[in-house]
Write a protein that holds these residues in place. Structure first.
Motif, PDB file in Angstrom:
ATOM      1  N   ARG A 359      24.253  31.124  21.023  1.00 16.29           N
ATOM      2  CA  ARG A 359      23.760  31.428  19.685  1.00 16.29           C
ATOM      3  C   ARG A 359      24.790  31.162  18.602  1.00 16.29           C
ATOM      4  N   GLY A 415      16.388  41.271  14.073  1.00 16.25           N
ATOM      5  CA  GLY A 415      17.453  40.848  13.186  1.00 16.25           C
ATOM      6  C   GLY A 415      18.452  39.938  13.866  1.00 16.25           C
ATOM      7  N   TYR A 416      18.668  40.149  15.159  1.00 15.22           N
ATOM      8  CA  TYR A 416      19.652  39.357  15.892  1.00 15.22           C
ATOM      9  C   TYR A 416      19.255  37.885  15.976  1.00 15.22           C
ATOM     10  N   THR A 417      17.978  37.619  15.881  1.00 15.56           N
ATOM     11  CA  THR A 417      17.526  36.217  15.968  1.00 15.56           C
ATOM     12  C   THR A 417      18.041  35.384  14.805  1.00 15.56           C
ATOM     13  N   ALA A 418      18.463  36.040  13.718  1.00 15.73           N
ATOM     14  CA  ALA A 418      18.954  35.316  12.547  1.00 15.73           C
ATOM     15  C   ALA A 418      20.477  35.214  12.509  1.00 15.73           C
ATOM     16  N   VAL A 419      21.134  35.730  13.544  1.00 18.54           N
ATOM     17  CA  VAL A 419      22.599  35.731  13.563  1.00 18.54           C
ATOM     18  C   VAL A 419      23.127  34.302  13.703  1.00 18.54           C
ATOM     19  N   THR A 420      24.093  33.960  12.859  1.00 12.39           N
ATOM     20  CA  THR A 420      24.679  32.608  12.921  1.00 12.39           C
ATOM     21  C   THR A 420      26.194  32.611  12.864  1.00 12.39           C
ATOM     22  N   GLN A 424      28.574  38.484  12.156  1.00  7.64           N
ATOM     23  CA  GLN A 424      27.219  39.008  12.305  1.00  7.64           C
ATOM     24  C   GLN A 424      26.935  39.357  13.759  1.00  7.64           C
ATOM     25  N   PRO A 486      15.921  31.825  21.069  1.00 10.34           N
ATOM     26  CA  PRO A 486      15.740  33.233  20.689  1.00 10.34           C
ATOM     27  C   PRO A 486      14.590  33.924  21.413  1.00 10.34           C
ATOM     28  N   TYR A 490      13.033  37.948  21.214  1.00 12.80           N
ATOM     29  CA  TYR A 490      11.692  38.340  20.776  1.00 12.80           C
ATOM     30  C   TYR A 490      10.985  39.153  21.866  1.00 12.80           C
TER      31      TYR A 490
END
Length: 516
Positions: A359, A415-420, A424, A486, A490
């Motif tokens: 990720r 929210g973790y799916t948007a971590v880059t 974060q 991701p 989910y």
């Protein structure tokens, strides 16, 4: 929880004016220990499918345990029981942190299933949960409590010397077998000694799960970033230039061995009083509690005559009260919850290192990677502590503590799916570790509390076994589906939403009630 130097629970005077509820059935006139120390004195399962003699005797026993109160013995048992939680979490993570490096060396000649260690670990944990759970209900808690950690310690040390992928898998499974009964035994043993006013501390005891994770993180952080102990070319990997994963096993095994010896040397544990009561060994029940009361200078009015006055514990007609179907429904719902969390937890936690690497595109040193992994694991200690306080609040209780933990976990999974970025990732991973353990820590305690003593270990063992089955399935999903998308996040989020709904619908609320 109160300190060991705190005052005993309030004196218990008989109250012949009580109504006809389950708690009044258990009273014997004129005995100081015949009234409860919690509100109306309700025992959680008094109205379920129990024979009258057992219900009445259990009420007297609960009163006696309450009268003794919290002592240094309970502090020691809190730690010694917690060691089992720590070892169970160490086992679940040890194989995941060493698998890649071990695979380079021991599987270089013949190959092998890459996530085979995870499957072996969960297979051992599955068998261990069933074996030790059933054993604890048949021959007692004491033998299993004193044996499991020693088996896990010996197998962990030997696993570090495994010459092949197959032998390593065998010993990883054996570690799981030894440790697999701990989530069954530890809350059971502690619950069957703890006074009802501190029954919430069983939830907090799950903080030791986070301690075990932290141990794994620190050990991995210490050995795996060292280039001199880790090879990168399979054909060149040998014991001498790829020893880091072996050192992880040796170190973890030594820690578990110290824990196993502590269980034998720090407290000479006798059989739990609630198990003895269910076996009809009334004299041993009284002797056990009187010994604790004498050692810590606490009152204990329970006598053999009081117990004997209610007759022998034999099969009887069902009592009036709450229909037994309620207990059956509760059991199925708890088992279902353990099944779902058994899939959600390892999909994220056990495969966290690979999820992070896939990720986060930023190159990190191995040192930083394992540092962040350790920080995540340490954060898991906080969750059960929060859960312990929430679960003792009247309008929240055990059920809604689980709801809160599950919903928070769901939100942060999404929210973790948007971590880059690395920052974060660390922040979300730490918060997730905390929130997951708010739910998980409460589920541990709730499971022990809602089963009757005679079937507590078996019922808990089946719950944990279902959890392990899903853990094996998660290993296959990770291997076949990968962790580079991701999707697992989910899936985990959706599962925790379902867990929140199930928790809210549980038919029993143990807060303010005494376990059988």
């Amino acid at each position: 929880m109160t300190t060991s130097g705190g005052t005993p629970n309030r004196p218990m005077a008989s109250d012949p004016e009580k109504g006809d509820g389950p708690e009044s059935v258990a009273q014997g006139p004129g005995h100081p220990s015949d009234s409860s120390s919690i509100g109306a004195g309700a025992d959680l399962l008094a109205g379920e499918d129990e024979n009258v003699a057992l219900v009445r005797k259990m009420h007297l026993l609960n009163n006696a345990i309450d009268q003794i109160g919290w002592t240094n013995f309970h502090w020691k048992l809190f730690c010694l029981s917690g060691f089992g939680y720590a070892v169970d979490s160490m086992v679940a993570l040890l194989q995941s942190v060493i698998a890649a490096q071990a695979y380079l060396e021991v599987a270089r000649n013949g190959g092998g299933y890459e996530t085979g260690l995870s499957i072996a670990s969960y297979a051992g944990l599955l068998v261990g949960a069933l074996f030790w759970g059933i054993t604890a209900d048949v021959i007692g808690r004491r033998t299993a409590f004193n044996s499991t950690l020693f088996i896990a310690a010996a197998a962990t040390i030997v696993a570090g010397a495994a010459p092949s992928w197959e032998s390593l898998g065998f010993f990883v499974a054996l570690i799981g077998f030894g440790a697999g009964g701990n989530l069954v035994l530890d809350p059971t043993v502690f619950l069957e000694y703890v006074p009802s006013s501190q029954q919430w501390s069983i939830t907090t005891m799950a903080c030791w799960w986070g301690v075990g994770q932290a141990f794994t993180g620190f050990i991995a952080w210490g050995f795996l970033p060292q280039s001199r102990w880790n090879c990168s070319v399979p054909e060149e990997c040998t014991w001498h230039n790829n020893k880091a994963w072996r050192l992880v096993f040796f170190t973890a095994g030594a820690i578990v061995f110290v824990m196993s010896m502590s269980r034998v040397l720090v407290v000479r544990l006798k059989e739990t009083p609630k198990y003895l009561l269910g076996q009809g060994r009334d004299a041993e029940v009284v002797d056990n509690l009187q010994a604790i009361a004498k050692r810590y200078d606490r009152p204990c009015d329970l006598t053999l005559e009081q117990l004997a006055s209610h007759g022998d514990i034999t099969p009887a007609k069902r009592r009036r009260g709450t229909p037994p179907v309620r207990l059956a429904l509760s059991t199925l719902m708890v088992w279902f919850s353990w099944t779902l969390i058994g899939l959600a937890y390892p999909l994220f936690y056990v495969f966290l290192p690979s999820i992070i690497s896939n990720r986060i595109p930023v190159e990190e040193s191995s040192y930083i990677t394992w540092r962040n992994y350790t920080l995540t694991n340490v954060s898991g200690i906080v969750g059960p502590i929060i859960a312990g306080f929430l679960s003792n609040i009247n309008f929240i209780g055990r059920k809604y503590t689980m709801v809160i933990g599950a919903l928070l976990t769901m939100v942060f999974f999404f929210g973790y799916t948007a971590v880059t970025t690395t920052t974060q990732n660390v922040a979300f991973s730490c918060v997730l570790a905390c929130c997951i353990n708010i739910y998980y820590g409460t589920l541990y305690a709730y499971t022990a509390e809602i089963f009757p003593s005679a079937h507590r270990a078996t019922g808990s063992g089946i719950a944990v076994a279902l959890n392990r089955i899903m853990g094996m399935i998660s290993a296959v999903i990770a291997a076949e589906g990968g962790t580079d998308t991701p999707v697992p996040l989910y899936v985990c989020a959706a599962l925790f939403l379902v867990l929140a709904l199930v928790s809210a619908a549980f038919p029993f609320e143990p807060q303010g009630r005494r376990s059988s």
